[in-house]
Scaffold this motif. Sequence first.
Motif, mmCIF file in Angstrom:
data_model
loop_
_atom_site.group_PDB
_atom_site.id
_atom_site.type_symbol
_atom_site.label_atom_id
_atom_site.label_comp_id
_atom_site.label_asym_id
_atom_site.label_seq_id
_atom_site.Cartn_x
_atom_site.Cartn_y
_atom_site.Cartn_z
ATOM 1 N N PRO A 23 0.786 -1.233 0.000
ATOM 2 C CA PRO A 23 0.000 0.000 0.000
ATOM 3 C C PRO A 23 0.820 1.286 0.000
ATOM 4 O O PRO A 23 0.380 2.301 -0.530
ATOM 5 C CB PRO A 23 -0.871 -0.098 1.245
ATOM 6 C CG PRO A 23 -0.393 -1.255 2.015
ATOM 7 C CD PRO A 23 0.462 -2.087 1.133
ATOM 8 N N ASP A 24 2.034 1.260 0.553
ATOM 9 C CA ASP A 24 2.884 2.455 0.565
ATOM 10 C C ASP A 24 3.906 2.459 -0.564
ATOM 11 O O ASP A 24 4.814 3.279 -0.574
ATOM 12 C CB ASP A 24 3.599 2.578 1.915
ATOM 13 C CG ASP A 24 2.622 2.841 3.046
ATOM 14 O OD1 ASP A 24 1.600 3.517 2.806
ATOM 15 O OD2 ASP A 24 2.873 2.367 4.166
ATOM 16 N N GLY A 25 3.777 1.539 -1.509
ATOM 17 C CA GLY A 25 4.692 1.471 -2.635
ATOM 18 C C GLY A 25 5.839 0.509 -2.396
ATOM 19 O O GLY A 25 6.145 0.142 -1.257
ATOM 20 N N LEU A 26 6.482 0.121 -3.465
ATOM 21 C CA LEU A 26 7.552 -0.878 -3.410
ATOM 22 C C LEU A 26 8.776 -0.371 -2.641
ATOM 23 O O LEU A 26 9.394 -1.110 -1.892
ATOM 24 C CB LEU A 26 7.954 -1.273 -4.837
ATOM 25 C CG LEU A 26 8.798 -2.521 -4.987
ATOM 26 C CD1 LEU A 26 8.047 -3.747 -4.496
ATOM 27 C CD2 LEU A 26 9.197 -2.709 -6.436
ATOM 28 N N GLY A 27 9.119 0.892 -2.822
ATOM 29 C CA GLY A 27 10.304 1.447 -2.187
ATOM 30 C C GLY A 27 10.261 1.447 -0.669
ATOM 31 O O GLY A 27 11.301 1.450 -0.012
#
Length: 182
Positions: free
Chosen positions: A142-146
């Motif tokens: 949900p907060d992105g891959l990074g």
Amino acid sequence: MTTTYAALLRGINVGGGRKVPMAELRTLMEGLGHDGVRTYLQSGQAVFASDHGDEESLADELGQAIEQHFGFPVDVIVRDHAYLRAVAEDCPFPAADLEARQLHVTYYSTPVDAERFAGIDQAAHLPEEFRLGDRALYLYAPDGLGRSKLAEQLSRPRVNKGLIATTRNWNTVLKLVELTAR
């Protein structure tokens, strides 16, 4: 019979010195006898048509040609349109309701089973989740891959030992389906 494929190159043009200009990659692939060669973005996707070989032999041939031409090895996975479409259609997460940066697919060179991921405590990473598919892993971050701690666990060498694994965001997954449909 001619089949349209996508070649997924792992780890190029993302920092470091492994630069593969897309124009040169297209020329290289045309020199291998492939038709309709197109690239997508700079991060290692090429679409092409071929009437010879299978996915594995095409990937090996392209990997060898890249190493010979550019001077460094690059892992390559080749998949046909039917497979790419099935991966998109079989997504276990509500892709239409998510931002593309929240959903990723890791493509594997061979089938993987749940045993490989047994050491990862999924509950400790919630709300992040992953699910296995056909030579693929779907990751909801949900907060992105990074920022994903689960992605970090999934990319560890002990988890991917003996495999080629390369990850694409959901926009790229869908674009590859579209590009190989032609």
